[in-house]
Scaffold this motif. Structure first.
Motif, PDB file in Angstrom:
ATOM      1  N   UNK A 251       9.220  -0.639  -2.106  1.00 43.88           N
ATOM      2  CA  UNK A 251       8.481  -0.702  -0.840  1.00 43.88           C
ATOM      3  C   UNK A 251       7.774  -2.047  -0.700  1.00 43.88           C
ATOM      4  N   UNK A 252       6.998  -2.434  -1.701  1.00 43.60           N
ATOM      5  CA  UNK A 252       6.273  -3.703  -1.623  1.00 43.60           C
ATOM      6  C   UNK A 252       7.240  -4.877  -1.634  1.00 43.60           C
ATOM      7  N   UNK A 253       8.278  -4.804  -2.467  1.00 41.45           N
ATOM      8  CA  UNK A 253       9.247  -5.899  -2.519  1.00 41.45           C
ATOM      9  C   UNK A 253       9.911  -6.096  -1.166  1.00 41.45           C
ATOM     10  N   UNK A 254      10.313  -4.992  -0.520  1.00 39.80           N
ATOM     11  CA  UNK A 254      10.943  -5.096   0.792  1.00 39.80           C
ATOM     12  C   UNK A 254       9.950  -5.558   1.849  1.00 39.80           C
ATOM     13  N   UNK A 255       8.710  -5.086   1.763  1.00 38.14           N
ATOM     14  CA  UNK A 255       7.696  -5.506   2.734  1.00 38.14           C
ATOM     15  C   UNK A 255       7.461  -7.013   2.663  1.00 38.14           C
ATOM     16  N   UNK A 256       7.387  -7.551   1.453  1.00 31.98           N
ATOM     17  CA  UNK A 256       7.158  -8.989   1.315  1.00 31.98           C
ATOM     18  C   UNK A 256       8.373  -9.794   1.771  1.00 31.98           C
ATOM     19  N   UNK A 257       9.576  -9.240   1.572  1.00 31.06           N
ATOM     20  CA  UNK A 257      10.774  -9.934   2.039  1.00 31.06           C
ATOM     21  C   UNK A 257      10.895  -9.868   3.559  1.00 31.06           C
ATOM     22  N   UNK A 258      10.451  -8.772   4.149  1.00 31.61           N
ATOM     23  CA  UNK A 258      10.622  -8.507   5.583  1.00 31.61           C
ATOM     24  C   UNK A 258       9.505  -9.095   6.439  1.00 31.61           C
TER      25      UNK A 258
ATOM     26  N   UNK B   5       9.731  10.671  -5.931  1.00 26.28           N
ATOM     27  CA  UNK B   5       8.639   9.732  -6.217  1.00 26.28           C
ATOM     28  C   UNK B   5       9.184   8.493  -6.882  1.00 26.28           C
ATOM     29  N   UNK B   6      10.005   7.755  -6.118  1.00 25.72           N
ATOM     30  CA  UNK B   6      10.550   6.484  -6.599  1.00 25.72           C
ATOM     31  C   UNK B   6      10.212   5.424  -5.555  1.00 25.72           C
ATOM     32  N   UNK B   7       9.603   4.329  -5.994  1.00 26.02           N
ATOM     33  CA  UNK B   7       9.181   3.280  -5.098  1.00 26.02           C
ATOM     34  C   UNK B   7      10.124   2.117  -5.145  1.00 26.02           C
TER      35      UNK B   7
ATOM     36  N   UNK C 270      12.100  -5.951  -7.135  1.00 26.07           N
ATOM     37  CA  UNK C 270      12.102  -4.488  -7.061  1.00 26.07           C
ATOM     38  C   UNK C 270      11.531  -3.909  -8.347  1.00 26.07           C
ATOM     39  N   UNK C 271      11.950  -4.478  -9.488  1.00 24.46           N
ATOM     40  CA  UNK C 271      11.469  -3.983 -10.780  1.00 24.46           C
ATOM     41  C   UNK C 271       9.970  -4.243 -10.956  1.00 24.46           C
ATOM     42  N   UNK C 272       9.508  -5.419 -10.520  1.00 23.40           N
ATOM     43  CA  UNK C 272       8.114  -5.798 -10.721  1.00 23.40           C
ATOM     44  C   UNK C 272       7.160  -5.164  -9.714  1.00 23.40           C
ATOM     45  N   UNK C 273       7.625  -5.016  -8.478  1.00 28.63           N
ATOM     46  CA  UNK C 273       6.738  -4.625  -7.380  1.00 28.63           C
ATOM     47  C   UNK C 273       6.985  -3.223  -6.855  1.00 28.63           C
ATOM     48  N   UNK C 274       8.154  -2.650  -7.135  1.00 33.60           N
ATOM     49  CA  UNK C 274       8.557  -1.423  -6.467  1.00 33.60           C
ATOM     50  C   UNK C 274       9.277  -1.789  -5.175  1.00 33.60           C
TER      51      UNK C 274
END
Length: 237
Positions: free
Chosen positions: A121-128, A235-237, A115-119
């Motif tokens: 949205x991207x972190x959840x997308x890659x996990x999902x 505006x928080x990712x 979450x810290x490195x990717x934000x």
């Protein structure tokens, strides 16, 4: 009333895909992401037995989310589902066949570091999304890391390549050292190139996602959480 959350390249993304994804996302707030917990659920927990697990572990139930938080949660989830849809299309264009998830109803677990490195949205997308992971892997494989970039990284980060003996002796890599205090470049090179390729692949994924979603049209209530066109944007990712 529309039954889709977004339109991607002329094709509607049904709201039920967002609803299904939300069933896998815990509602507990997460430091850094601003929206969701990244802690892994108890082993074996699913979206259907989470309450029972909380009771068994004597955990207090989370406070109900406010209406605004619920709206932002849905908008955030729409971004994750759109990322999955775009990645599926990108994989199809390249002839990639992502491995399907065995248990799509399992609670989503996203590492705090991701979450810290990717934000979020991207972190959840890659996990999902198996498609997002497959596409990221493809992008990483395409990255050409010049030899001079690898050598430069080694030279600028010598503290990372102290030998175990040098570490035991407390050698300061920024003071007087001997060549034998460091792992030889030839031994460190492959690991450095792998790290740089990984980082370059992530940057390529970010750039791709920004371009790919530029023409996505969102239904009301499913806009990006940071879209200033709605009054309660964040505006928080």
């Amino acid at each position: 009333m529309t039954d889709h959350a977004a339109v991607v390249h002329g094709e509607p993304v049904p709201k039920n895909r967002v609803d299904a994804f939300l069933q896998t996302v815990p509602e507990r707030p997460c430091r850094g992401a601003g929206l969701y917990s990244s802690a892994a659920p108890p082993r074996g927990a699913t979206s259907h037995n989470g309450a029972a697990d909380a009771k068994r572990h004597n955990a207090a139930p989370p406070a109900a989310l406010s209406a605004q938080a619920q709206r932002q949660r849905r908008r955030w989830a729409t971004q994750v589902v759109v990322a999955d849809e775009l990645a599926r299309r990108a994989c199809a264009e390249r002839g990639l066949a992502p491995v399907a998830e065995v248990s799509p109803t399992r609670l989503l677990a996203v590492a705090e570091k991701d979450v810290a490195d990717l934000g979020s949205i991207i972190a959840a997308a890659l996990a999902h999304s198996p498609a997002a992971r497959a596409f990221l892997t493809e992008l990483e494989a395409e990255q050409d890391i010049p030899e001079e970039a690898v050598r430069d990284y080694y030279d600028r980060n010598r503290d990372r390549y102290l030998t175990p003996d040098a570490l035991r002796r407390g050698v300061d890599p920024f003071r007087r050292t001997a060549p034998e205090d460091f792992l030889p470049y030839e031994q460190a090179r492959e690991g450095i190139a792998r790290e740089l390729r990984h980082a370059a692949g992530r940057r390529a994924f970010f750039a791709w996602f920004d371009r790919a979603r530029a023409d996505v049209v969102y239904a009301a209530g499913h806009e990006h959480p940071g879209d200033p066109s709605h009054p309660d944007h964040e505006h928080r990712h």
